[in-house]
Enzyme design. Structure first.
Site, PDB file in Angstrom:
ATOM      1  N   GLU A 160      -0.447  -6.363   2.235  1.00 46.74           N
ATOM      2  CA  GLU A 160      -0.553  -5.148   3.289  1.00 46.74           C
ATOM      3  C   GLU A 160      -1.180  -5.671   4.558  1.00 46.74           C
ATOM      4  O   GLU A 160      -2.252  -6.423   4.547  1.00 46.74           O
ATOM      5  CB  GLU A 160      -1.278  -4.186   2.513  1.00 46.74           C
ATOM      6  CG  GLU A 160      -1.610  -2.684   3.262  1.00 46.74           C
ATOM      7  CD  GLU A 160      -0.203  -2.147   3.806  1.00 46.74           C
ATOM      8  OE1 GLU A 160       0.641  -1.920   2.992  1.00 46.74           O
ATOM      9  OE2 GLU A 160      -0.213  -1.933   5.058  1.00 46.74           O
ATOM     10  N   CYS A 182      12.589   3.939   2.554  1.00 51.27           N
ATOM     11  CA  CYS A 182      12.553   5.434   2.136  1.00 51.27           C
ATOM     12  C   CYS A 182      13.295   5.980   3.434  1.00 51.27           C
ATOM     13  O   CYS A 182      12.556   6.522   4.123  1.00 51.27           O
ATOM     14  CB  CYS A 182      11.254   5.527   2.168  1.00 51.27           C
ATOM     15  SG  CYS A 182      11.181   7.520   1.509  1.00 51.27           S
ATOM     16  N   GLY A 230       0.379   1.325  -3.141  1.00 48.59           N
ATOM     17  CA  GLY A 230       0.109   0.821  -4.782  1.00 48.59           C
ATOM     18  C   GLY A 230       0.918   1.298  -5.565  1.00 48.59           C
ATOM     19  O   GLY A 230       0.703   0.847  -6.963  1.00 48.59           O
ATOM     20  N   GLY A 231       1.858   2.181  -5.263  1.00 47.70           N
ATOM     21  CA  GLY A 231       2.675   2.986  -6.338  1.00 47.70           C
ATOM     22  C   GLY A 231       3.595   1.874  -7.120  1.00 47.70           C
ATOM     23  O   GLY A 231       3.399   2.005  -8.454  1.00 47.70           O
ATOM     24  N   ALA A 243       0.763  -1.274   0.021  1.00 43.90           N
ATOM     25  CA  ALA A 243      -0.106   0.052  -0.089  1.00 43.90           C
ATOM     26  C   ALA A 243       0.786   1.267  -0.177  1.00 43.90           C
ATOM     27  O   ALA A 243       2.043   1.326   0.599  1.00 43.90           O
ATOM     28  CB  ALA A 243      -1.004  -0.001   1.308  1.00 43.90           C
TER      29      ALA A 243
END
Lengths: 334, 181
Positions: free
Chosen positions: A166, A262, A146-147, A144
């Site tokens: 997810e 990230c 979903g990119g 999630a």
């Protein structure tokens, strides 16, 4: 839970903050231990450049869904509405920076039609590192919203089978809506904790964009300058290790695993890979195939295995992107 | 002990297939045009409705082999069906599929202003309707260039003359902004 044997030492060293780090932390509004780490990674000048880059909000980028629309046509349609776009193929052949938007980019007719997805540029590059192929069975272990999941199906023209996992119910709803909006069909959504997946070693490609402290998103969310403590790093490092162990377990021999986070924290990047290479045999670090800079060779005097440098880092001050760590691994055998 | 109710993907029961078939037929489409692959339903035991899917065979196979059919969702979403009334509520992905058949199925074409109203979930009156069915009932809604906008229901004022009529929204793409994200 397992973790790198040197992590606690690194975390305590990084809390011995120099006067320079304290000065910069005060100037840019960070917790001092974070700046001390940036200085160790980049030197004083490099750290200042990073802190300065983090002051500039990250521009929005869109990924054109060429499964549904010719990208030139999409650009034309958006430009007619007053959008100004800049093609940024260094991240992805479908990436465009939104230089000017007269209305919210997430509220256009084209967005509702699934013609594009709003996604960070480094995040797009990571899926190209995975290099998904038609006919493959692929898993996205933290999918999630979903990119990356929709990008996998876009690249394979909806002809790979994607398992998107997810844990969070609310995020799962967003994932489902995005899969439907982008009009892909060859997927299964599984609501589960990826650390407890009970699956055979059956996947041709595994993507683990691991939950992280989000230190790479400071340009989008400045509250991250002060919201994470060293103990959060320890917890998240152990979770990432556990998830990556599971990723290796469910990958087929010969398959590709892409680990991403990230973040700029080496505890969530190099230290996870360094530990996994030691703990699990039969893994090889491969060229990640993106414009990311080489990963760090050492951190606070801890030297990583030579091959860890083959992993990559997206830096806000070098790539004008969000901060991201990525590493492409090959599982050689069970 | 309370048993957790887990959704399971199973081959669609006859009543569910009939419900979808009847909806498609009301549109003027064949069942295979709505659902190109075998139909499955995702059921929560005791839940008020079931969700219907027509997933590509590779996805259906993976759901069965890897997850013993215990999943959250799968591709090829057709819509949901009320267990009691067997009423079928079509999905937005199905609108995209059916929109390709405009010309042979019940299809309502809107102009730019009508499109905007419809995407805000508002009824659209006759002056914004470029063309549409003359009889009341469900239809797929598209814009002038044939892009699906959702599902609507046609209301007819006079049975003798085809226009003007009203389009009542059933489900529109604006849902992705209002509810979906």
């Amino acid at each position: 839970m397992n973790g790198h044997p040197m992590i606690e030492k690194v975390l305590s060293t990084s809390q011995k903050v120099s006067a320079e780090a304290r000065r910069l932390a005060q100037r840019y509004g960070y917790l001092p231990y974070m700046v001390e780490r940036y200085i160790d990674m980049l030197g004083l000048q490099g750290a200042e450049r990073l802190l300065e880059a983090n002051e500039r909000p990250l521009p929005q980028y869109l990924r054109c869904n060429d499964y549904l629309i010719d990208c030139e046509l999409l650009v034309k349609r958006l430009e007619e509405k007053g959008f100004e776009l800049e093609y940024t193929p260094q991240f992805s052949p479908y990436a465009y920076k939104i230089v000017n938007a007269p209305i919210r980019p997430g509220a256009t007719h084209e967005y509702l039609q699934g013609y594009y997805y709003l996604q960070g540029p480094a995040s797009m590059a990571i899926v190209h590192s995975l290099d998904p192929k038609q006919g493959e069975l692929i898993i996205d272990m933290a999918a999630a919203p979903g990119g990356k999941a929709t990008q996998i199906l876009q690249i394979t023209r909806d002809r790979s089978t994607l398992i998107a996992v997810e844990k969070n119910r609310r995020r799962m709803r967003a994932l489902r809506a995005n899969m439907q909006r982008m009009r892909f069909e060859n997927y299964i959504l599984v609501r589960a904790d990826s650390t407890s997946l009970n699956l055979p070693a059956s996947f041709d490609r595994v993507l683990l964009d691991a939950p992280s402290t989000g230190e790479g998103t400071i340009r989008k969310d400045p509250s991250r300058k002060t919201s994470r403590r060293p103990e959060d790093l320890l917890y998240i490092h152990k979770l990432q290790v556990k998830l990556l162990e599971k990723a290796v377990e469910i990958a087929k021999p010969g398959s590709t695993i892409v680990y991403a986070a990230c973040t700029l924290a080496p505890e969530e990047g190099e230290m996870v890979i360094d530990y996994i290479l030691d703990k699990i045999g039969g893994l090889e670090v491969e060229d990640h195939g993106t414009i990311a800079s080489p990963a760090l060779g050492e951190f606070f005097g801890i030297k990583f295995k030579e091959e860890v440098k083959r992993c990559g880092r997206f830096w806000p001050h070098i790539h004008d992107s969000e901060g991201f760590f990525l590493c492409r691994l090959r599982k050689l055998r069970d | 002990m309370q048993v957790k109710k887990t959704p399971r993907l199973i081959p669609a029961p006859d009543w569910a297939v009939r419900s979808i078939e009847s909806f498609c037929s009301a549109l003027g489409a064949r069942l295979e045009e709505c659902a190109p692959y075998p139909i499955y339903t995702l059921e929560v035991p005791g839940g008020p409705y079931v969700e219907a899917f027509s997933p590509p065979p590779t996805a259906a196979k993976a759901a069965h082999e890897l997850f013993n059919n215990v999943i959250y969702s799968i591709g090829g979403y057709l819509g949901n069906i009320d267990r009691e009334t067997h009423h079928f509520n079509p999905s937005l992905p199905l609108a995209h599929r059916i929109a390709r058949l405009c010309g042979t199925v019940r299809c309502c074409i809107l102009d730019e202003r009508g499109e905007r109203k419809f995407l805000y979930g508002k009824p659209v009156t006759g002056e914004y309707i470029v063309s549409g069915p003359c009889t009341p009932g469900p239809c797929v809604v598209v814009n002038r260039i044939g892009e699906a906008l959702g599902w609507g229901s046609i209301r007819v004022k006079s049975k003798r003359r085809c226009t003007p009529h009203t389009l009542q929204p059933v489900k529109d793409l604006g849902w992705y902004l209002r509810r979906g994200g």
